[in-house]
Design an enzyme around this catalytic site. Structure first.
Site, PDB file in Angstrom:
ATOM      1  NE  ARG A   1      11.204   5.316  -8.401  1.00 52.59           N
ATOM      2  CZ  ARG A   1      12.429   4.862  -8.139  1.00 52.59           C
ATOM      3  NH1 ARG A   1      12.656   3.565  -8.022  1.00 52.59           N
ATOM      4  NH2 ARG A   1      13.429   5.706  -7.995  1.00 52.59           N
TER       5      ARG A   1
ATOM      6  CD  GLU B   1       5.338  11.467   8.781  1.00 52.98           C
ATOM      7  OE1 GLU B   1       5.530  10.591   9.622  1.00 52.98           O
ATOM      8  OE2 GLU B   1       4.803  12.554   9.031  1.00 52.98           O
ATOM      9  CG  LEU B   2       5.617   6.187   2.469  1.00 52.54           C
ATOM     10  CD1 LEU B   2       5.591   6.506   0.980  1.00 52.54           C
ATOM     11  CD2 LEU B   2       6.545   5.013   2.737  1.00 52.54           C
TER      12      LEU B   2
ATOM     13  CB  THR C   1     -13.461  -5.871  -5.057  1.00 49.62           C
ATOM     14  OG1 THR C   1     -13.572  -6.082  -3.657  1.00 49.62           O
ATOM     15  CG2 THR C   1     -12.958  -7.129  -5.733  1.00 49.62           C
TER      16      THR C   1
ATOM     17  CG  ASN D   1      -0.807   6.742  -2.697  1.00 42.60           C
ATOM     18  OD1 ASN D   1      -0.710   6.127  -3.763  1.00 42.60           O
ATOM     19  ND2 ASN D   1      -0.385   6.233  -1.551  1.00 42.60           N
TER      20      ASN D   1
ATOM     21  CG  HIS E   1      -1.204   2.771   1.943  1.00 46.49           C
ATOM     22  ND1 HIS E   1       0.057   2.417   1.512  1.00 46.49           N
ATOM     23  CD2 HIS E   1      -1.363   2.187   3.153  1.00 46.49           C
ATOM     24  CE1 HIS E   1       0.638   1.671   2.429  1.00 46.49           C
ATOM     25  NE2 HIS E   1      -0.206   1.505   3.434  1.00 46.49           N
TER      26      HIS E   1
ATOM     27  CG  LEU F   1       6.395  10.764  -5.807  1.00 51.57           C
ATOM     28  CD1 LEU F   1       4.909  11.093  -5.804  1.00 51.57           C
ATOM     29  CD2 LEU F   1       6.990  10.934  -7.200  1.00 51.57           C
TER      30      LEU F   1
ATOM     31  N   GLY G   1      -2.374  -1.533 -12.987  1.00 56.65           N
ATOM     32  CA  GLY G   1      -3.206  -0.401 -13.406  1.00 56.65           C
ATOM     33  C   GLY G   1      -4.701  -0.618 -13.233  1.00 56.65           C
TER      34      GLY G   1
HETATM   35  C1  GAR Z   1      -3.298  -1.258  -5.074  1.00 53.60           C
HETATM   36  O1  GAR Z   1      -3.779  -2.219  -4.183  1.00 53.60           O
HETATM   37  C2  GAR Z   1      -2.800  -0.053  -4.309  1.00 53.60           C
HETATM   38  O2  GAR Z   1      -3.506   0.197  -3.127  1.00 53.60           O
HETATM   39  C3  GAR Z   1      -1.392  -0.445  -3.996  1.00 53.60           C
HETATM   40  O3  GAR Z   1      -0.934  -1.135  -5.121  1.00 53.60           O
HETATM   41  C4  GAR Z   1      -2.034  -1.750  -5.785  1.00 53.60           C
HETATM   42  C5  GAR Z   1      -1.990  -1.319  -7.230  1.00 53.60           C
HETATM   43  O4  GAR Z   1      -2.892  -2.051  -7.986  1.00 53.60           O
HETATM   44  N1  GAR Z   1      -0.600   0.708  -3.729  1.00 53.60           N
HETATM   45  C6  GAR Z   1       0.431   0.714  -2.900  1.00 53.60           C
HETATM   46  O5  GAR Z   1       0.824  -0.277  -2.323  1.00 53.60           O
HETATM   47  C7  GAR Z   1       1.106   2.054  -2.721  1.00 53.60           C
HETATM   48  N2  GAR Z   1       1.983   2.034  -1.617  1.00 53.60           N
HETATM   49  P1  GAR Z   1      -3.261  -1.567  -9.468  1.00 53.60           P
HETATM   50  O6  GAR Z   1      -1.935  -1.292 -10.201  1.00 53.60           O
HETATM   51  O7  GAR Z   1      -3.970  -2.741 -10.063  1.00 53.60           O
HETATM   52  O8  GAR Z   1      -4.112  -0.350  -9.352  1.00 53.60           O
END
Ligand code: GAR
Length: 200
Positions: free
Chosen positions: A95, A147-148, A176, A111, A113, A97, A12
């Protein structure tokens, strides 16, 4: 008041970056925007305690309690709708969706990524970037579509891949930057969305 609901699965830290920026910049008073709730699909996600520590309401919809993606997504949507959000923010929400869920929130579901999309959709992005010999890696905030990892790009930040990098080192360097661009992208979503979405 314009509500944001943030969905998490793990630590989080991006959720916290958004919430701390909202507090520091007084989004509630100045922009009429607030983080209304943080919802996790993992009951033991460390981000839940972090959210509560930031004074945010939390909820859990555990995917294991549901027999299918459709029933989980329907339950998740019902809990999200309690907050009538203008924006749903995926912040490490791991997840996939359903198309119905994505269609319901079309244009107000974003989102982050951990790659420079459209490169490296899916998982293990940092290791894949290292293995390919990339000199630059990074992160992308994008609209969520069926699409993912393919929706319209809203923000990006690049980081160097350094000699001797491991996936963990590159992930930390990327994180960061995520903590800088995700709050900015949320703010500008409201600044640029339809009339009634914000004072500016
Ligand atoms: C982040 O680096 C985010 O980009 C990635 O998970 C991490 C979550 O960190 N998301 C994915 O990989 C989505 N496919 P956080 O829980 O500390 O924010």
């Amino acid at each position: 008041m314009k509500n944001i609901v943030i969905l998490i699965s793990g630590s989080g830290s991006n959720m916290a970056a958004i919430a701390r920026t909202a507090q520091k910049e007084q989004w509630k008073d100045k922009l009429g925007i607030r983080v209304a709730a943080v919802i996790s699909n993992q009951p033991d996600a460390p981000g839940l305690a972090l959210a509560r520590g930031l004074g945010l309401g939390t909820d859990v919809v555990h995917h294991r309690d549901f027999p299918s993606r459709d029933t989980f997504d329907a339950a998740l949507m019902a809990r999200i709708e309690l907050h009538a959000p203008q924006l749903v923010v995926l912040a490490g929400f791991m997840r996939i969706l359903t198309p119905g869920f994505v269609a319901h929130y079309a244009g107000r579901l974003i989102n982050i990524h951990p790659s420079l999309l459209p490169a490296f959709t899916g998982l293990h992005t940092h290791q894949r970037a290292i293995d390919m010999g990339c000199r630059l890696a990074g992160t992308t905030v994008h609209q969520v579509t069926a699409e993912l990892d393919h929706g319209h790009i809203l923000a990006q930040a690049a980081v160097p891949v350094l000699p001797g990098d491991t996936a963990a080192l590159l992930a930390a360097r990327t994180l960061t930057q995520e903590h800088l661009i995700y709050p900015q992208a949320v703010r500008s979503f409201f600044a640029h969305s339809a009339p009634g979405a914000g004072p500016n």
